[in-house]
Structure formats: C-alpha cells, structure tokens
Design an enzyme around this catalytic site. Structure first.
Site, mmCIF file in Angstrom:
data_model
loop_
_atom_site.group_PDB
_atom_site.id
_atom_site.type_symbol
_atom_site.label_atom_id
_atom_site.label_comp_id
_atom_site.label_asym_id
_atom_site.label_seq_id
_atom_site.Cartn_x
_atom_site.Cartn_y
_atom_site.Cartn_z
ATOM 1 N N ASP A 360 7.257 -2.953 -10.795
ATOM 2 C CA ASP A 360 7.558 -4.348 -10.456
ATOM 3 C C ASP A 360 8.743 -4.378 -9.494
ATOM 4 O O ASP A 360 9.744 -3.684 -9.706
ATOM 5 C CB ASP A 360 7.882 -5.090 -11.775
ATOM 6 N N ASN A 368 12.044 -14.023 -2.208
ATOM 7 C CA ASN A 368 11.262 -15.146 -1.673
ATOM 8 C C ASN A 368 12.163 -16.328 -1.343
ATOM 9 O O ASN A 368 12.022 -16.953 -0.285
ATOM 10 C CB ASN A 368 10.229 -15.616 -2.704
ATOM 11 N N ASP A 377 5.516 -11.947 1.531
ATOM 12 C CA ASP A 377 4.170 -11.350 1.713
ATOM 13 C C ASP A 377 4.264 -10.041 2.488
ATOM 14 O O ASP A 377 3.606 -9.047 2.148
ATOM 15 C CB ASP A 377 3.268 -12.325 2.483
ATOM 16 N N GLU A 405 4.028 -9.504 -7.970
ATOM 17 C CA GLU A 405 4.734 -8.350 -7.398
ATOM 18 C C GLU A 405 4.693 -7.175 -8.356
ATOM 19 O O GLU A 405 5.580 -6.342 -8.385
ATOM 20 C CB GLU A 405 6.188 -8.707 -7.041
#
Ligand code: GTP
Length: 490
Positions: A360, A368, A377, A405
């Site tokens: 992760d 983000n 992305d 993620e």
C-alpha cells in the site's frame, strides 16, 4: 376512391370483357383476348411502379426487378396479340414470345436470389445473376434446338408445355424459399407477392397449355388473365402478410446455402439435356456451374473466416479488459483474485509453497490532496509499472491492483523468507522512483508499506484467512511507522 377499392373492379371488368370475348368466340377472339391481357399487365405494371416508389430504399431493387419482369411479360403478350392479328404460322417479329417469357422468368429468379444485406453481396449477386442468365439462355436455346421451327405437332407442343412448366415451377419454388427465409416484414411482403404470382402463373400456364391441346374452345385463354389480376390486387393492398411468421436462423442460413446450389443444379440439369445436340455449349455451361458454385462458396468461406478472426481478436481484448486494470496495466482485482484461487488450489492439492503480500502506498490521500488526482493517477501508474517489471525478474510472482492504492502479490512455489526478500526488493524499487511526496515523512518521496503471509496448512483453512494474515501484517507495518515490511506470524 382508394386504389385498393377501384383495382379489383377494373380487373373484374377486364375479366368480364375477356369472358364475353372468348365465350362468343368471334373471328378475332384470340387477338381481343390477348389485348385484354396486355391491358391487365399494363395496369399491374402501374401498380408495381407505385409500390416500388412507396417501398423502403433497401427493398426498392426487388420491386424494380419485378417491374422489369412484368414488362417482359407484357411484351410477350403484345407479341402474341400481334401474331394473332396477322394470323401467320410463325411469329411476327424476329424475337418470339418465348424469349420474353424466359426473360421474365430470369428476372424473377434474379429477384429471388438478390441479397442486398450480405457483406459480399456485390459478388454473390453478380455470380447468381450470371447463373440465372445462363439458365434462361440455355432454356431458350433448348426450346429451339429440341423444337424444329416448323414443329407444331402435339408431341412438340407437349414438350414445350413441359419445359415451361419446369421453368415456372422453378421460379415459384425459388420465390417461396426466399419468402420462408425473409426476416424483415417489408421483404416478406415482396416475396409473398412474388411467390403468389409465380405459383398462380405456373398453375394457370400449365393448365392453359394442356387445355388448348385438348379442346377447340377459347375459354382456356381466360387463364392468362388470372395471374396479372391477382398480382394487381395484391399490389394494391397495403397490409402485411404472414405478420406472425419469423423464420429461424437455421431456415435463413439453409436458404442462403440452397440458392447457389439450386441455380448451379438447374444449369447443370439443362446442360445435360442439351449435351447430345450441343456438346460444346453444354460442357461450357457445366463448367460454369461448377466454377460459379465454387467461387461463391470460396467468397463466403473467406468472409466467414475473416469475421471469425475479428471475433477472436474482440473476444481476447474483451477478456483482457475484464481482467486487466486500465491505469496500471496490472491484473485488476478480478484478475488477481482468479490467479489467487488457482494458486490456492495448487497449494492445497499439491502441497506447493504459497505466499501473498499486500502493498500500500503511504499517505496516498495526502499525495492526492497536495498534487491533485491526476498526479495521483500518474503516481499509481508509475508504481504499477515498477511492480510489473520488478516481478518479471522473479519466477512465480504475480502482481495485481487489489483496489485504490493497494497491490496484491502472489508468490507461487516460494517460501516465506524468499517472498519477503522479493517484496523488499519491490518496495525498494518503488522508493527508487523518487516521486516527490512532501506529506510523507521523513523520506518526502513516495514509499510503500507491505505485509507478507505464507500459507500454512494448519493455520489458514481458507484463502480469506491467508489474505487476512497479509492484511494484518500490512496494518502492523503501517502502525510501526510505514515504509517497511510486516511479516505474519509463521
Ligand atoms: N488518484 C487516484 N487516487 C486514488 C485511486 N484510488 C484510490 N485513490 C485514493 O487513495 C487514497 C487512499 O487513502 P487512504 O485509504 O486514506 O490511505 P492513505 O492516505 O494512503 O494512508 P495510509 O494507507 O494509512 O498510508 C484515497 O484518497 C483515494 O481517493 C485512483 O485510482 N487514483
């Protein structure tokens, strides 16, 4: 008054006039009778023209071909009328009525074999047209070869009527085949009209030809008028026939295959009859029948094969999109789950070593929030590519995007210790990307945490427990400060 109301009345009037003429049998009864039939075909022609104008575009060629066939019929009766007018033994002009009857039948066969919907239609229609024209030509030739010009004997007349019976029945059977295979209502309407006319024409012509051999009366002449009258009435109606009929796929495909076969067979049959009198022409025609049938089949087979190829490619890309993650190019959750289930079965049944790891990205929400979702992305895509390339270096390792993620790794035939080493190598590669991540202390670049668990028969009774162990190990790695590997208890 509407067309469908006045048409039957006009036909009834013309029929009544014809009945009056043939019953009274004046000296020129034949001429008057033929002229009335010409008038009926003239009226039917007008109705067919009107129908062709009203029809939908893709159906218009059918009606136009029928229009031409009716023109040929009208010309044939006009010649018969002219012949009756001069009262000669032979025919009035160089081309006799039989030629026009042949042309009319040829055009109806062309209409019944015409297929605008097929993808290789241009070529198959051309081949069918050539076959139909050859059949008509051979038929006409056969009439003249077998029948000497002076031959008006009963035997010759019987031969002639049998030949015409065969031709008319062939047309009628052909039109019926297409009617049975018509999927669209407008096409079915055309073939219902064509088949009805063709059958009626075959029956009336057959009956007429036999009755005139047996009697001196003019009454059989009435039979010439029945087909155009019925056709005209059918053309003036707007209703759809066989509304509830839907041909099965098998019927449609069977008909499509029978059409070229029937044409080639008819041509071969006529050529065989002609063989003793015109061997060269007959052989050429047999060769043409074989070549045309072969070429048509080759065309369709090539088309089907290319469609099959396209389907295969489409199926493959569909399968890929079902099991592949678009952003990272890795297996998606469904894909990695499928691989995991297969690996689990092998591990349980064959006792192969199996380990799974969850990885992760650390503080990805903050990434983000700081750099935006598009940058997020890009980051996921770069991490995905790194994991994919990194996994290639180790046999039995599969990586998939498990969600968001989070990445799931699968190690087949790999012991726990070795699986841990590979995860560490992959984590190091992610860190090596050096993607700026200000909110991730202390490295300030993108890092990942992971948890690994190895399958143990006594401890993990099902796949979910093994995944849960890896997830708990990941949670521990996160809790311990991130950017590290957690190992499940072994
Ligand atoms: N850009 C992008 N973000 C995604 C995608 N899928 C999930 N995310 C984001 O990933 C973030 C995951 O955040 P959290 O589950 O809170 O975890 P985290 O911030 O990484 O924190 P830790 O896992 O505890 O280190 C969420 O903000 C999601 O919106 C994706 O396809 N693209």
């Amino acid at each position: 008054m509407k067309t469908q109301q006045w048409t039957p009345r006009i036909y009834a009037l013309l029929l009544a006039a014809q009945l009056w003429v043939v019953a009274l049998a004046p000296a020129d009864a034949l001429l008057r009778s033929y002229l009335l039939v010409v008038a009926m075909y003239g009226l039917t022609l007008c109705l067919c023209w009107q129908r062709s104008r009203l029809s939908v575009t893709h159906n218009r060629p059918f009606w136009r071909i029928l229009l031409l066939a009716l023109c040929a019929k009208l010309a044939a009766y006009a010649l018969l009328a002219a012949d009756a007018w001069v009262h000669t033994d032979g025919t009035l002009v160089a081309v006799d009525p039989a030629f026009h009857f042949c042309v009319s039948a040829l055009l109806m066969v062309v209409a019944a074999s015409y297929n605008p919907g097929s993808p290789v239609a241009r070529w198959t229609n051309l081949i069918d047209g050539i076959l139909a024209a050859s059949i008509a030509w051979l038929f006409y030739d056969l009439l003249h070869v077998q029948l000497p010009p002076s031959g008006q004997s009963p035997a010759a007349a019987l031969f002639l009527s049998r030949m015409f019976d065969g031709m008319d029945l062939f047309v009628a059977a052909f039109a019926t085949l297409r009617l049975l295979a018509s999927r669209r209502a407008d096409e079915r309407r055309f073939f219902f009209v064509l088949a009805s006319y063709a059958w009626l024409d075959a029956l009336c012509a057959g009956a007429h030809n036999r009755l005139i051999l047996a009697s001196e009366s003019y009454l059989p002449e009435l039979l010439h008028a029945v087909p155009p009258a019925v056709l005209g009435v059918l053309l003036s109606r707007r209703r759809a026939w066989l509304r509830g009929y839907r041909p099965s796929r098998l019927t449609v495909n069977l008909t499509a295959s029978i059409v070229p076969f029937a044409l080639s067979l008819a041509l071969t049959g006529l050529a065989l009859v002609l063989l003793p009198s015109e061997p060269v022409l007959a052989r050429v025609m047999i060769l043409l029948a074989v070549v045309a049938y072969g070429a048509r089949n080759a065309l369709l087979t090539a088309h089907h094969l290319s469609v099959e190829d396209e389907r295969r490619v489409l199926r493959r890309s569909l399968q890929q999109s079902v099991f592949q993650d678009e952003l990272t190019g890795l297996a998606n959750r469904r894909g990695i789950q499928r691989a995991l289930e297969r690996a689990w079965e092998r591990a349980v049944e064959q006792g192969e070593a199996l380990a799974v790891a969850m990885m992760d990205i650390d503080h990805f929400k903050a990434f983000n929030d700081t750099y935006g979702h598009l940058a997020g992305d890009d980051c996921l895509s770069a991490v995905g590519a790194t994991l994919r390339n990194g996994a290639l270096a180790h046999a039995g390792v599969t990586v998939g995007r498990y969600g968001g993620e989070e990445f799931l790794m699968l190690f087949e035939g790999t012991a726990a210790e070795r699986a841990g080493e590979i995860v560490e190598a992959l984590r190091a590669r992610v860190g090596g990307l050096q993607i700026l991540h200000a909110g991730n202390h202390p490295s300030r670049t993108v890092t990942a945490s992971a948890g690994v668990a190895a399958f143990q028969r006594g401890r993990h009774r099902d796949l979910e427990r093994l995944l849960k162990a890896a997830d708990e190990a990941l949670y521990e790695a996160k809790a311990a400060g991130r950017n590290r590997l957690g190992r499940a208890e072994g």
